[in-house]
Motif scaffolding. Structure first.
Motif, mmCIF file in Angstrom:
data_model
loop_
_atom_site.group_PDB
_atom_site.id
_atom_site.type_symbol
_atom_site.label_atom_id
_atom_site.label_comp_id
_atom_site.label_asym_id
_atom_site.label_seq_id
_atom_site.Cartn_x
_atom_site.Cartn_y
_atom_site.Cartn_z
ATOM 1 N N GLU A 195 0.894 -1.303 0.088
ATOM 2 C CA GLU A 195 -0.037 -0.002 -0.057
ATOM 3 C C GLU A 195 0.914 1.325 -0.194
ATOM 4 O OE1 GLU A 195 -3.727 -1.981 2.391
ATOM 5 O OE2 GLU A 195 -2.676 -0.197 3.183
ATOM 6 N N ASP A 196 2.159 1.038 0.528
ATOM 7 C CA ASP A 196 2.902 2.269 0.242
ATOM 8 C C ASP A 196 4.412 1.921 0.528
ATOM 9 O OD1 ASP A 196 1.754 3.099 3.611
ATOM 10 O OD2 ASP A 196 3.181 1.569 3.312
ATOM 11 N N GLY A 197 5.512 3.033 0.352
ATOM 12 C CA GLY A 197 6.837 2.489 0.508
ATOM 13 C C GLY A 197 7.073 2.016 2.130
ATOM 14 N N GLU A 198 6.390 2.114 2.954
ATOM 15 C CA GLU A 198 6.666 1.706 4.134
ATOM 16 C C GLU A 198 6.608 0.256 4.438
ATOM 17 O OE1 GLU A 198 7.998 3.689 6.493
ATOM 18 O OE2 GLU A 198 8.142 2.111 8.333
ATOM 19 N N GLU A 199 5.583 -0.272 3.820
ATOM 20 C CA GLU A 199 5.305 -1.594 3.550
ATOM 21 C C GLU A 199 6.408 -2.495 2.976
ATOM 22 O OE1 GLU A 199 1.525 -2.976 2.767
ATOM 23 O OE2 GLU A 199 0.525 -2.028 4.413
ATOM 24 N N ILE A 243 11.294 -5.881 3.158
ATOM 25 C CA ILE A 243 12.615 -6.249 2.780
ATOM 26 C C ILE A 243 13.792 -5.048 3.211
ATOM 27 C CG2 ILE A 243 12.040 -7.258 0.516
ATOM 28 C CD1 ILE A 243 12.750 -4.530 -0.831
ATOM 29 N N GLY A 244 13.430 -4.082 3.914
ATOM 30 C CA GLY A 244 14.503 -3.177 4.459
ATOM 31 C C GLY A 244 15.620 -3.499 5.202
ATOM 32 N N GLY A 245 15.233 -4.551 6.206
ATOM 33 C CA GLY A 245 16.260 -5.072 7.145
ATOM 34 C C GLY A 245 17.300 -5.638 6.394
ATOM 35 N N VAL A 246 16.775 -6.722 5.264
ATOM 36 C CA VAL A 246 17.669 -7.196 4.322
ATOM 37 C C VAL A 246 18.422 -6.382 3.520
ATOM 38 C CG1 VAL A 246 17.935 -9.065 2.744
ATOM 39 C CG2 VAL A 246 16.206 -9.306 4.285
ATOM 40 N N GLU A 287 19.197 4.046 7.540
ATOM 41 C CA GLU A 287 18.127 3.719 7.382
ATOM 42 C C GLU A 287 17.005 4.686 6.609
ATOM 43 O OE1 GLU A 287 15.996 2.920 11.057
ATOM 44 O OE2 GLU A 287 13.974 3.556 10.506
ATOM 45 N N ASP A 288 17.209 5.789 6.566
ATOM 46 C CA ASP A 288 16.524 6.819 5.881
ATOM 47 C C ASP A 288 16.805 6.763 4.355
ATOM 48 O OD1 ASP A 288 16.923 9.475 8.176
ATOM 49 O OD2 ASP A 288 15.264 8.121 7.955
ATOM 50 N N ASP A 289 18.142 6.149 4.016
ATOM 51 C CA ASP A 289 18.619 6.120 2.485
ATOM 52 C C ASP A 289 17.720 4.756 2.048
ATOM 53 O OD1 ASP A 289 22.102 7.133 3.151
ATOM 54 O OD2 ASP A 289 20.157 8.434 2.678
ATOM 55 N N VAL A 290 17.861 3.698 2.873
ATOM 56 C CA VAL A 290 16.971 2.487 2.440
ATOM 57 C C VAL A 290 15.468 2.920 2.400
ATOM 58 C CG1 VAL A 290 16.459 0.254 3.126
ATOM 59 C CG2 VAL A 290 18.796 0.997 3.488
ATOM 60 N N ARG A 291 14.895 3.626 3.117
ATOM 61 C CA ARG A 291 13.441 3.927 3.060
ATOM 62 C C ARG A 291 13.296 4.527 1.547
ATOM 63 N NH1 ARG A 291 10.461 3.345 7.811
ATOM 64 N NH2 ARG A 291 11.647 3.151 9.710
ATOM 65 N N ASP A 292 14.219 5.541 1.372
ATOM 66 C CA ASP A 292 14.035 6.315 -0.076
ATOM 67 C C ASP A 292 13.998 5.305 -1.182
ATOM 68 O OD1 ASP A 292 15.816 9.274 1.107
ATOM 69 O OD2 ASP A 292 13.772 8.422 1.486
ATOM 70 N N ILE A 293 15.011 4.413 -0.936
ATOM 71 C CA ILE A 293 15.206 3.294 -1.877
ATOM 72 C C ILE A 293 13.881 2.717 -2.311
ATOM 73 C CG2 ILE A 293 16.314 1.325 -2.950
ATOM 74 C CD1 ILE A 293 18.687 2.500 -1.602
ATOM 75 N N CYS A 294 13.206 2.059 -1.082
ATOM 76 C CA CYS A 294 12.153 1.281 -1.069
ATOM 77 C C CYS A 294 10.955 2.041 -1.658
ATOM 78 C CB CYS A 294 11.892 0.771 0.437
ATOM 79 S SG CYS A 294 12.721 -0.507 1.157
ATOM 80 N N LEU A 295 10.691 3.283 -1.294
ATOM 81 C CA LEU A 295 9.862 4.042 -1.869
ATOM 82 C C LEU A 295 10.035 4.207 -3.218
ATOM 83 C CD1 LEU A 295 7.458 6.055 -1.589
ATOM 84 C CD2 LEU A 295 9.059 7.896 -0.980
#
Length: 709
Positions: free
Chosen positions: A35-39, A44-47, A58-66
């Motif tokens: 439903e969003d980048g957070e999901e 997969i963010g931890g991996v 953590e913020d960089d990985v969140r941006d990539i996931c988004l």
């Protein structure tokens, strides 16, 4: 090739191939569900953080996931059907033929290489998160499909003490006192209690009071389910649901509620059978002796007599005690549930409006029985006289907190008034003190010579405790419209009426009663004596077998049934309920009608099913009074109402200019409203000149003669 694959390769150029395959598989299979980048980050963010060569934060990985989520959404928009896109061809030759033939999921089930750079535990955690998300979504979808109305659920949370938990788990806690500190209770999104405290001393009897809909019943449910922490060694019984109907006799059903006694008796029978058959060893005789000692200690032989006394006190005749539970109506099964709880004698007995299911005789017996109760009781009740007779303490639920008072209900009223007066005096004194300081500050604010004093006064003002105005509960008011003409007698009467449902069970014979617009009549009697039937004869809903019913041609009756909830559409809100029943009026009129009975604002737009029992009763009153009847027939109108509403009901009935006939077991309402008391018994109705006091004395004398007191 999917764009998220390009993002993954460019941002993590040294990613392990197996991890790469895992991540692309997760994104490809779950792309439509995110439903969003957070999901995406949760999946997969931890991996990704683990395999990042340049240690991305953590913020960089969140941006990539988004970014990857956005490309997933774009792909889904351009695709008419759900597709799984792979970043590279799958080399089936690397997979065993047997695995490929028998398990399509073999690609993802191959054992991972031991030299992978990812943390296996984090990988498993990510997989578990994704699986749990899918399960929650599937469960939500199935609920939407199966039922049009999903009711909110209650929940509780509290700050637990590690020390208390250790003591409880070790089994060293032998105290039967209960103390629950700093807990919250909510119902759906509504907070009922915040930072509340509850202290129950062993052996005391507590009455819980408060306005309808504030959470009294929910509090009991949270205790019964142990959502609020009660020490494990304390047994709890909550009288909430009626006994299931089966072939078990009423007396036997009560006896079976003592689980320990039943288990010992079963074991005794088995051991005796083995001894008689010669198959028991030497330890069998030893165990049998232990069982006999335990049964003797608990006075098991006296149990049937004790159970019979409880059932008789609650209105079960000797014949009824032998009937199977499936032969009883819901009201009688609730009495059975109460009898089972009284017989089992739990450490904490939870009772929710126990007088609702009882007639005056049974209430009087229960009052006497509970006065000698040895363990702790927590009872929610609206019956003022019952609370005065039974409880030792009052717990007042209001303003999302619980306040405790020693003594019965009358003492609570007096103490509460004194507390409010003292709080008001303190508030007024502090307000006056603040004003005095403020006057000094305003007067010398610009006086250089007084600057130090002004600063001192300002600091003093800041240090004063925060002022809160006294919280006073709004007064409950009810009004029965009476804009109708005066009718000349006779208004309503039954002459020589005979009635029965079957010829071998004649309910009434030679019945002669009458009522007019000045009548304030209360009908009492044991359950099953025919009170509700007589009301239906008066209203004309039942036709006499013999005799005549007379009524004025302009008589307009409003009827409140004790089963009024069954007559309400629970799937609509209160406003819609009135619109459906009385169409063609402005919405403001419906809201005004409901507002006159305390159903205002958001309450009026909630599904009726989500309202408390008392709030549903108020909706039923609003519906009953909308056509402006000139005569009311009320069958147990106080069930589920709080005490303030019962007082308001009494005032409204006394102001009403029409006639009133009501069936009630509430002593307070009877004394406030009724001018005549009719007792329904023995196939007829008789008037008691001495009113409720005389009726109460008659019942007490019966108890003494029958040995129940």
């Amino acid at each position: 090739m999917a764009a998220y694959v390009d993002i993954l390769k460019s941002e993590f150029p040294q990613i392990d191939q197996e991890v790469f395959d895992y991540i692309t598989g997760v994104l490809a299979s779950g792309g439509a569900d995110f439903e969003d980048g957070e999901e995406v980050y949760e999946a997969i963010g931890g991996v990704l953080q683990e395999v990042s060569a340049d240690c991305k934060n953590e913020d960089d990985v969140r941006d990539i996931c988004l970014q990857m989520f956005n490309t997933l959404k774009l792909n889904n928009c351009h695709s008419s059907e759900k597709q799984v896109l792979l970043d590279a061809p799958v080399q089936l030759s690397q997979i065993s033929t047997e695995s490929a033939a028998t398990d399509v999921q073999g690609i993802w089930m191959l054992k991972r290489s031991q030299n992978t750079t990812v943390n296996a535990k984090k990988l498993e955690k990510a997989e578990a998160k994704l699986k749990a998300k899918h399960e929650r979504r599937n469960e939500k979808d199935s609920q939407k499909g199966s039922s049009p109305l999903v009711l909110e659920e209650a929940s509780a949370s509290q700050a637990s003490s590690k020390k208390d938990n250790r003591v409880d788990q070790s089994g060293r806690n032998r105290s039967y006192d209960i103390r629950i500190e700093n807990f919250d209770v909510s119902f759906g999104e509504r907070s009922l209690l915040q930072g509340a405290e509850l202290s129950l001393a062993a052996g005391r009897r507590y009455g819980v009071i408060g306005r309808n809909g504030l959470g009294k019943t929910t509090l009991l449910k949270m205790l019964a389910s142990r959502s609020l922490h009660v020490p494990a060694h304390i047994s709890i019984l909550h009288v909430e649901q009626e006994v299931a109907g089966d072939d078990t006799g009423a007396l036997q059903s009560v006896l079976e509620s003592d689980v320990l006694r039943e288990a010992l008796l079963v074991e005794e029978r088995l051991l005796n059978a083995r001894i008689a058959a010669g198959t028991a060893d030497s330890m069998g005789s030893v165990r049998l002796s232990e069982i006999y000692a335990q049964l003797e200690e608990m006075e098991a032989d006296k149990a049937p007599a004790r159970a019979s006394v409880i059932l008789a006190g609650l209105g079960f005749s000797p014949r009824m005690q032998q009937q199977t539970t499936k032969e009883f109506s819901g009201g009688w099964r609730m009495r059975l549930a109460l009898a089972r709880a009284l017989f089992a004698r739990p450490d904490l007995l939870l009772l929710d409006e126990p007088t609702n299911m009882l007639d005056v005789r049974a209430i009087l017996w229960l009052e006497n029985y509970l006065q000698t109760w040895q363990s702790t009781i927590l009872v929610v009740s609206h019956d003022r006289n019952f609370l005065n007779a039974v409880v030792t303490d009052i717990i007042h639920l209001h303003s999302q907190r619980l306040d405790s008072y020693r003594g019965d209900y009358e003492n609570f009223v007096k103490t509460k008034e004194d507390r409010l007066k003292n709080q008001q005096r303190e508030y007024d004194a502090q307000l006056q003190y603040r004003e005095h300081i403020q006057v000094f500050i305003d007067r010398f604010r610009y006086n250089a010579n007084r600057a130090a004093q002004v600063q001192s006064k300002l600091k003093l003002l800041e240090k004063l405790p925060e002022m809160k105005p006294i919280e006073k509960e709004t007064e409950v008011t009810l009004k029965f419209p009476d804009n109708f003409e005066k009718l000349s007698p006779p208004i309503l009467q039954l002459d020589e009426v005979e009635f029965f449902y079957s010829p071998d069970q004649r309910l009434f014979y030679g019945l002669n009663v009458s009522a007019d617009l000045d009548s304030r009549i209360c009908i009492v009697g044991e359950n099953g004596a025919g009170k509700t039937t007589m009301l239906k004869l008066l209203m004309g809903e039942l036709t006499p077998v013999n005799g005549v019913r007379h009524s004025h041609r302009n008589l307009k009756i409003g009827y409140f049934s004790q089963h009024h909830v069954d007559q309400l559409d629970l799937n609509v809100c209160s406003v819609e309920l009135l619109i459906n029943r009385f169409p063609g009026r402005p919405e403001e009129e419906y809201r005004h009608q409901l507002g006159g009975y305390g159903i205002t604002g958001e309450l009026a737009t909630r599904p009726v099913a989500s309202l408390s029992g008392g709030q549903k009763s108020r909706v039923a009153f609003a519906q009953m009074t909308m056509p402006c009847p000139n005569f009311y027939v009320l069958d147990e109108p106080t069930n589920h109402l709080d005490m303030e509403t019962i007082e308001a009901l009494a005032k409204a009935l006394n102001k009403f200019k029409g006639g009133v006939v009501l069936v009630s077991h509430d002593e307070r309402l009877i004394r406030l409203v009724c001018k005549e008391l009719w007792v329904c018994e023995g196939g007829n109705v008789r008037r008691i000149d001495g009113g409720f006091d005389e009726y109460r004395d008659i019942l007490q004398e019966q108890f003494r003669k029958e040995g129940y007191l």
